[in-house]
Design a protein around this motif. Structure first.
Motif, PDB file in Angstrom:
ATOM      1  N   GLY A  38       0.799  -1.222   0.000  1.00  0.00           N
ATOM      2  CA  GLY A  38       0.000   0.000   0.000  1.00  0.00           C
ATOM      3  C   GLY A  38       0.828   1.267   0.000  1.00  0.00           C
ATOM      4  N   ASN A  39       2.103   1.160   0.361  1.00  0.00           N
ATOM      5  CA  ASN A  39       3.005   2.309   0.354  1.00  0.00           C
ATOM      6  C   ASN A  39       3.912   2.347  -0.870  1.00  0.00           C
ATOM      7  N   ASP A  40       3.595   1.534  -1.871  1.00  0.00           N
ATOM      8  CA  ASP A  40       4.395   1.516  -3.093  1.00  0.00           C
ATOM      9  C   ASP A  40       4.439   2.924  -3.706  1.00  0.00           C
ATOM     10  N   PRO A  41       5.624   3.398  -4.113  1.00  0.00           N
ATOM     11  CA  PRO A  41       5.731   4.745  -4.712  1.00  0.00           C
ATOM     12  C   PRO A  41       4.863   4.941  -5.950  1.00  0.00           C
ATOM     13  N   ALA A  42       4.443   3.834  -6.585  1.00  0.00           N
ATOM     14  CA  ALA A  42       3.627   3.945  -7.805  1.00  0.00           C
ATOM     15  C   ALA A  42       2.319   4.680  -7.548  1.00  0.00           C
ATOM     16  N   PHE A  43       1.812   4.640  -6.318  1.00  0.00           N
ATOM     17  CA  PHE A  43       0.541   5.313  -6.041  1.00  0.00           C
ATOM     18  C   PHE A  43       0.657   6.827  -6.171  1.00  0.00           C
ATOM     19  N   ALA A  44       1.850   7.345  -6.052  1.00  0.00           N
ATOM     20  CA  ALA A  44       2.053   8.791  -6.211  1.00  0.00           C
ATOM     21  C   ALA A  44       2.432   9.158  -7.646  1.00  0.00           C
ATOM     22  N   HIS A  45       2.692   8.142  -8.473  1.00  0.00           N
ATOM     23  CA  HIS A  45       3.150   8.403  -9.846  1.00  0.00           C
ATOM     24  C   HIS A  45       2.463   7.433 -10.812  1.00  0.00           C
ATOM     25  N   PRO A  46       1.209   7.708 -11.205  1.00  0.00           N
ATOM     26  CA  PRO A  46       0.485   6.806 -12.110  1.00  0.00           C
ATOM     27  C   PRO A  46       1.187   6.682 -13.460  1.00  0.00           C
ATOM     28  N   THR A  47       1.322   5.457 -13.950  1.00  0.00           N
ATOM     29  CA  THR A  47       2.008   5.228 -15.231  1.00  0.00           C
ATOM     30  C   THR A  47       1.294   4.228 -16.135  1.00  0.00           C
ATOM     31  N   LYS A  48       0.356   3.442 -15.597  1.00  0.00           N
ATOM     32  CA  LYS A  48      -0.215   2.331 -16.371  1.00  0.00           C
ATOM     33  C   LYS A  48      -1.355   2.809 -17.260  1.00  0.00           C
ATOM     34  N   ILE A  80      -7.767   5.252 -26.584  1.00  0.00           N
ATOM     35  CA  ILE A  80      -6.764   6.226 -27.004  1.00  0.00           C
ATOM     36  C   ILE A  80      -7.496   7.487 -27.463  1.00  0.00           C
ATOM     37  N   TYR A  81      -7.064   8.648 -26.959  1.00  0.00           N
ATOM     38  CA  TYR A  81      -7.703   9.920 -27.263  1.00  0.00           C
ATOM     39  C   TYR A  81      -6.711  10.866 -27.935  1.00  0.00           C
ATOM     40  N   THR A  82      -7.268  11.887 -28.578  1.00  0.00           N
ATOM     41  CA  THR A  82      -6.413  12.983 -29.019  1.00  0.00           C
ATOM     42  C   THR A  82      -5.977  13.746 -27.762  1.00  0.00           C
ATOM     43  N   GLN A  83      -4.979  14.592 -27.913  1.00  0.00           N
ATOM     44  CA  GLN A  83      -4.487  15.353 -26.756  1.00  0.00           C
ATOM     45  C   GLN A  83      -5.586  16.232 -26.165  1.00  0.00           C
ATOM     46  N   SER A  84      -6.353  16.892 -27.015  1.00  0.00           N
ATOM     47  CA  SER A  84      -7.399  17.785 -26.502  1.00  0.00           C
ATOM     48  C   SER A  84      -8.496  16.994 -25.793  1.00  0.00           C
ATOM     49  N   GLU A  85      -8.881  15.843 -26.354  1.00  0.00           N
ATOM     50  CA  GLU A  85      -9.887  15.000 -25.699  1.00  0.00           C
ATOM     51  C   GLU A  85      -9.391  14.525 -24.337  1.00  0.00           C
ATOM     52  N   ALA A  86      -8.130  14.058 -24.306  1.00  0.00           N
ATOM     53  CA  ALA A  86      -7.564  13.536 -23.057  1.00  0.00           C
ATOM     54  C   ALA A  86      -7.479  14.626 -21.995  1.00  0.00           C
ATOM     55  N   GLU A  87      -7.076  15.821 -22.397  1.00  0.00           N
ATOM     56  CA  GLU A  87      -6.958  16.917 -21.432  1.00  0.00           C
ATOM     57  C   GLU A  87      -8.320  17.321 -20.881  1.00  0.00           C
ATOM     58  N   GLN A  88      -9.346  17.278 -21.735  1.00  0.00           N
ATOM     59  CA  GLN A  88     -10.692  17.613 -21.275  1.00  0.00           C
ATOM     60  C   GLN A  88     -11.193  16.570 -20.271  1.00  0.00           C
ATOM     61  N   LEU A  89     -10.982  15.291 -20.575  1.00  0.00           N
ATOM     62  CA  LEU A  89     -11.400  14.224 -19.667  1.00  0.00           C
ATOM     63  C   LEU A  89     -10.632  14.286 -18.349  1.00  0.00           C
ATOM     64  N   ALA A  90      -9.353  14.587 -18.442  1.00  0.00           N
ATOM     65  CA  ALA A  90      -8.550  14.694 -17.223  1.00  0.00           C
ATOM     66  C   ALA A  90      -9.081  15.799 -16.323  1.00  0.00           C
ATOM     67  N   ALA A  91      -9.474  16.930 -16.923  1.00  0.00           N
ATOM     68  CA  ALA A  91     -10.005  18.043 -16.147  1.00  0.00           C
ATOM     69  C   ALA A  91     -11.362  17.704 -15.540  1.00  0.00           C
ATOM     70  N   GLU A  92     -12.203  16.983 -16.300  1.00  0.00           N
ATOM     71  CA  GLU A  92     -13.548  16.651 -15.834  1.00  0.00           C
ATOM     72  C   GLU A  92     -13.539  15.566 -14.765  1.00  0.00           C
ATOM     73  N   ARG A  93     -12.636  14.588 -14.897  1.00  0.00           N
ATOM     74  CA  ARG A  93     -12.719  13.388 -14.068  1.00  0.00           C
ATOM     75  C   ARG A  93     -11.528  13.200 -13.130  1.00  0.00           C
ATOM     76  N   GLY A  94     -10.599  14.151 -13.147  1.00  0.00           N
ATOM     77  CA  GLY A  94      -9.456  14.037 -12.261  1.00  0.00           C
ATOM     78  C   GLY A  94      -8.470  12.958 -12.658  1.00  0.00           C
ATOM     79  N   TRP A  95      -8.452  12.622 -13.939  1.00  0.00           N
ATOM     80  CA  TRP A  95      -7.545  11.584 -14.432  1.00  0.00           C
ATOM     81  C   TRP A  95      -6.123  12.118 -14.547  1.00  0.00           C
ATOM     82  N   ALA A  96      -5.170  11.197 -14.473  1.00  0.00           N
ATOM     83  CA  ALA A  96      -3.815  11.447 -14.961  1.00  0.00           C
ATOM     84  C   ALA A  96      -3.750  10.893 -16.380  1.00  0.00           C
ATOM     85  N   ILE A  97      -3.113  11.609 -17.291  1.00  0.00           N
ATOM     86  CA  ILE A  97      -3.016  11.162 -18.680  1.00  0.00           C
ATOM     87  C   ILE A  97      -1.562  11.172 -19.119  1.00  0.00           C
TER      88      ILE A  97
END
Length: 306
Positions: free
Chosen positions: A111-121, A126-143
């Motif tokens: 539970g203390n694995d450093p990966a939880f602070a640095h999402p990579t998976k 697959i989205y365009t950059q603008s689509e991904a940025e919009q979804l990240a803003a709406e849903r709190g995603w990391a992209i």
């Protein structure tokens, strides 16, 4: 030979392909033809990826607002059952005399694995950059970038222990072809009282496959994907496939995080820890990879020179 065969999620559902059941069934039917051939002369344990599928479930859950979206451990369990079912059914049609079973598998992480602070998976579409940025803003995603597009990325902690390993061993010893540790397994942590609790993450399926192969002490690990080999300088005019290579040689190169890097790390770990052989390549080349005629074959310097 006893071996673990890992099917990549993007090989079962091709990049840019609509995520329909029909498409997955068609791809899996092609995939299991090669697996069924291997199973005639080798003892197989099968695992698989689930990045596109778990991402789809997450998107579907977002549309129903009456309940909170299901966490990633539950979505992983759903996809492990779904994909395992499709593979198991296709294999039964190819190997009607074999006993085949899909086993939902929990994998312990820290539970203390450093990966939880640095999402990579990467998961999902697959989205365009603008689509991904919009979804990240709406849903709190990391992209993060993935090829020419962008995808959601989630924590990918190190797999530490396969909870159902004993059950897997019993089934394998009984001659059952087991499909397990799908999507890297269901991520769980051990509580202070010794219980098990799911956690929001997706374990890298290649590293989990290496842990499975090492824990079972198999002779070979095959990572089958939608790329024909491990390449140096991937995506450039200088790209070159690596055909026969040792872990020591592989570790001299750099590979794309969240893509080829986990596969390289997985095969290196397995060969270093067991002295077995490992291969990376396309689904349809499975037997040829094992024979050293396609893909990338990884073995120790001592073994390859002997």
């Amino acid at each position: 030979m006893r071996m673990v065969v890992a099917l990549g999620g993007n090989a079962l559902l091709h990049r840019g392909e609509p995520m329909t059941v029909a498409n997955q069934q068609a791809n899996i039917r092609l995939a299991v033809q090669g697996i069924a051939t291997l199973a005639q002369t080798h003892e197989l344990i099968i695992t698989h990826g689930n990045g596109p599928q778990v991402g789809l479930l997450a998107l579907q859950a977002e549309t129903y607002k009456a309940v909170q979206p299901y966490p990633l451990d539950v979505l992983n369990a759903e996809t492990e059952g779904m994909i395992g079912y499709l593979i198991e059914q296709a294999l039964r049609n190819q190997l009607p005399d074999r006993q085949i079973v899909t086993l939902l598998t929990q994998v312990e992480v820290d539970g203390n694995d450093p990966a939880f602070a640095h999402p990579t998976k990467p998961i999902g579409s697959i989205y365009t950059q603008s689509e991904a940025e919009q979804l990240a803003a709406e849903r709190g995603w990391a992209i993060a970038a993935d090829g020419a597009g962008y995808r959601r990325v989630v924590p990918s902690p190190e797999p530490r222990r396969i909870i159902e390993l004993g059950a897997i061993q019993l089934l394998v010893q009984a001659g059952v072809l087991v499909i397990c540790v799908g999507g890297g397994g269901i991520p769980v942590v051990i509580t202070a009282t010794g219980g098990i609790r799911g956690i929001e993450a997706v374990i890298d399926k290649d590293l989990a496959a290496a842990l499975l192969a090492t824990s079972l002490k198999v002779g070979a690990l095959l990572l089958l994907t939608d790329v024909d080999a491990v390449y140096t300088n991937w995506g450039t005019p200088a790209a070159q496939p690596l055909r026969h290579v040792s872990p020591e040689q592989l570790r001299r190169y750099s590979f794309a995080p969240g893509s080829m890097a986990p596969k390289v790390e997985a095969v290196c770990r397995f060969v270093e820890q067991t002295g077995g052989i490992a291969g990376v390549g396309r689904l349809q080349d499975a037997a040829a990879i094992l024979a050293g005629q396609a893909g990338t074959l990884v073995q120790s310097l001592h073994r390859s020179s002997g």
